[in-house]
Write a protein that holds these residues in place. Structure first.
Motif, PDB file in Angstrom:
ATOM      1  N   ALA A 308       0.838  -1.194   0.000  1.00  0.00           N
ATOM      2  CA  ALA A 308       0.000   0.000   0.000  1.00  0.00           C
ATOM      3  C   ALA A 308       0.877   1.249   0.000  1.00  0.00           C
ATOM      4  O   ALA A 308       2.095   1.171  -0.165  1.00  0.00           O
ATOM      5  N   ASN A 309       0.263   2.407   0.204  1.00  0.00           N
ATOM      6  CA  ASN A 309       1.018   3.660   0.249  1.00  0.00           C
ATOM      7  C   ASN A 309       1.236   4.104   1.695  1.00  0.00           C
ATOM      8  O   ASN A 309       1.162   5.293   2.015  1.00  0.00           O
ATOM      9  N   PHE A 310       1.503   3.144   2.566  1.00  0.00           N
ATOM     10  CA  PHE A 310       1.778   3.425   3.972  1.00  0.00           C
ATOM     11  C   PHE A 310       2.596   2.285   4.543  1.00  0.00           C
ATOM     12  O   PHE A 310       2.737   1.216   3.916  1.00  0.00           O
ATOM     13  N   ALA A 311       3.124   2.509   5.739  1.00  0.00           N
ATOM     14  CA  ALA A 311       3.905   1.476   6.421  1.00  0.00           C
ATOM     15  C   ALA A 311       3.538   1.480   7.900  1.00  0.00           C
ATOM     16  O   ALA A 311       3.444   2.543   8.520  1.00  0.00           O
ATOM     17  N   LEU A 312       3.338   0.300   8.460  1.00  0.00           N
ATOM     18  CA  LEU A 312       3.085   0.119   9.890  1.00  0.00           C
ATOM     19  C   LEU A 312       4.398  -0.308  10.525  1.00  0.00           C
ATOM     20  O   LEU A 312       5.017  -1.278  10.084  1.00  0.00           O
ATOM     21  N   PHE A 313       4.823   0.421  11.577  1.00  0.00           N
ATOM     22  CA  PHE A 313       6.130   0.140  12.157  1.00  0.00           C
ATOM     23  C   PHE A 313       6.077   0.246  13.674  1.00  0.00           C
ATOM     24  O   PHE A 313       5.229   0.919  14.251  1.00  0.00           O
ATOM     25  N   GLY A 314       7.024  -0.414  14.318  1.00  0.00           N
ATOM     26  CA  GLY A 314       7.098  -0.426  15.786  1.00  0.00           C
ATOM     27  C   GLY A 314       7.985  -1.576  16.222  1.00  0.00           C
ATOM     28  O   GLY A 314       8.808  -2.070  15.442  1.00  0.00           O
ATOM     29  N   PRO A 315       7.804  -2.049  17.442  1.00  0.00           N
ATOM     30  CA  PRO A 315       6.887  -1.498  18.446  1.00  0.00           C
ATOM     31  C   PRO A 315       7.568  -0.427  19.292  1.00  0.00           C
ATOM     32  O   PRO A 315       8.793  -0.354  19.370  1.00  0.00           O
TER      33      PRO A 315
END
Length: 364
Positions: A308-315
């Motif tokens: 997609a045009n986003f990124a989920l990052f962490g924690p």
């Protein structure tokens, strides 16, 4: 004042993300590039023409627009088997999803999805008095298809909703797994639909196919799309789906009369006629996404694989603190997903440079 509010709505707040005037607004997965001048001019001309007839109701069935959407899908995903009658359009993919719930949900009926996923799904179910069930995704946010098939057999949902790429993780569903879900849904007594929400499909990596290719062999399949993302038309509010004729006919029962204004139809058709101009930056956004993911991993973060045009990052131990620190530096991102994770929408190279420098400062 005492209101006769439905008890299940008491104390709830409306869905929404912050709309703040900051240097880098990277929280709601918008296309960071404004429509080019040639498209702005085309939309303005189309709207002006439509305005001369605003004393009349718009085309209730939006057949010309639906035909244009079918033609676009024939180019974008080689879905040349689709006709206007296979397309349904509404005010954003949110209304498309609501129509699906109005037509096929209701009291005593179940919808199944897979968490973490788009936070509006349970609200569509709530608003239509439909039971909402979720199954957890794996640790890497992929779908456990064996568990999903078993849940479909046990719950017998009227709809199974899978976002691909998934929001907020960006995870895409392989076609082989989509076919397995189709087979399970087809066996549900009384009928069921598999809804693949492809709001971010145009951003998927090269070689990742769309579920649209499965439609001819799977009448239980519905594929939802939007013009809000890759088309840079979030303000235009136009979403749509492709499905069997029988599904589209059912949705027309629950839609409000003239639900798509003449202005919406005109602007969407003008944008579709210039889809190559509007999507000229898609490759650039993909490249910026991949560079952002690589950089975040170099910094030691875990990042979900994203199409997609986003990124989920962490924690993060305290994601709210990181979010606030970023905001103080003019970068608005999103607190979403599992506890400890944050999501960043992909902006321009300048915005992403600001994101990187702000994150380094905040966590230092």
């Amino acid at each position: 004042m005492t209101l006769p509010l439905r008890p299940d709505l008491a104390g709830l707040t409306p869905y929404g993300a912050p709309q703040l005037d900051v240097v880098a607004r990277l929280n709601v997965n918008e296309n960071p590039y404004a429509p080019p001048a040639v498209v702005v001019d085309a939309i303005a001309t189309a709207v002006r023409q439509a305005a001369s007839g605003l004393n009349r109701y718009p085309d209730r069935d939006a057949l010309e627009l639906r035909g244009d959407l079918a033609s676009y899908l024939a180019v974008e995903s080689q879905a040349d088997f689709l006709a206007a009658e296979n397309i349904w359009a509404a005010n954003g993919s949110n209304e498309v999803m609501l129509h699906l719930h109005q037509a096929f949900g209701g009291p005593g009926r179940k919808v199944l999805s897979f968490a973490p996923t788009y936070s509006m799904y349970p609200e569509y179910a709530r608003d239509t008095l439909t039971d909402y069930e979720t199954l957890p995704r794996r640790a890497d946010f992929t779908l456990d298809v064996d568990a999903a098939v078993k849940a479909i057999e046990e719950l017998e949902p009227v709809m199974v909703i899978v976002a691909s790429p998934n929001n907020p993780t960006g995870t895409a569903l392989p076609l082989s797994e989509t076919e397995r879900l189709c087979a399970a849904v087809a066996k549900v007594p009384g009928g069921s639909l598999l809804v693949i929400d492809e709001a971010y499909a145009e951003f998927r990596r090269h070689g990742v196919p769309s579920a649209l290719s499965l439609l001819p062999d799977h009448p239980e399949l519905v594929v939802s799309r939007t013009m809000s993302k890759a088309f840079a038309m979030a303000g235009g509010r136009l979403g749509y789906l492709a499905a069997a004729l029988e599904v589209v006919d059912a949705l027309q029962i629950v839609r409000l009369p003239y639900h798509l204004s003449a202005i919406t139809q005109a602007s969407a058709r003008a944008a579709l006629a210039h889809h190559r101009d509007l999507q000229a930056q898609v490759d650039e956004i993909r490249a910026e996404r991949d560079e952002t993911v690589a950089w975040l991993r170099e910094q030691g973060y875990t990042v979900a694989d994203t199409d997609a045009n986003f990124a989920l990052f962490g924690p993060f131990e305290d994601r709210e603190k990181v979010f606030q620190g970023m905001l103080e530096r003019g970068v608005l991102i999103r607190v979403t997903g599992p506890e400890g994770w944050l999501r960043v929408s992909i902006g321009t190279p300048q915005e992403m440079a600001l994101f990187r420098s702000a994150l380094v400062e905040v966590v230092a």
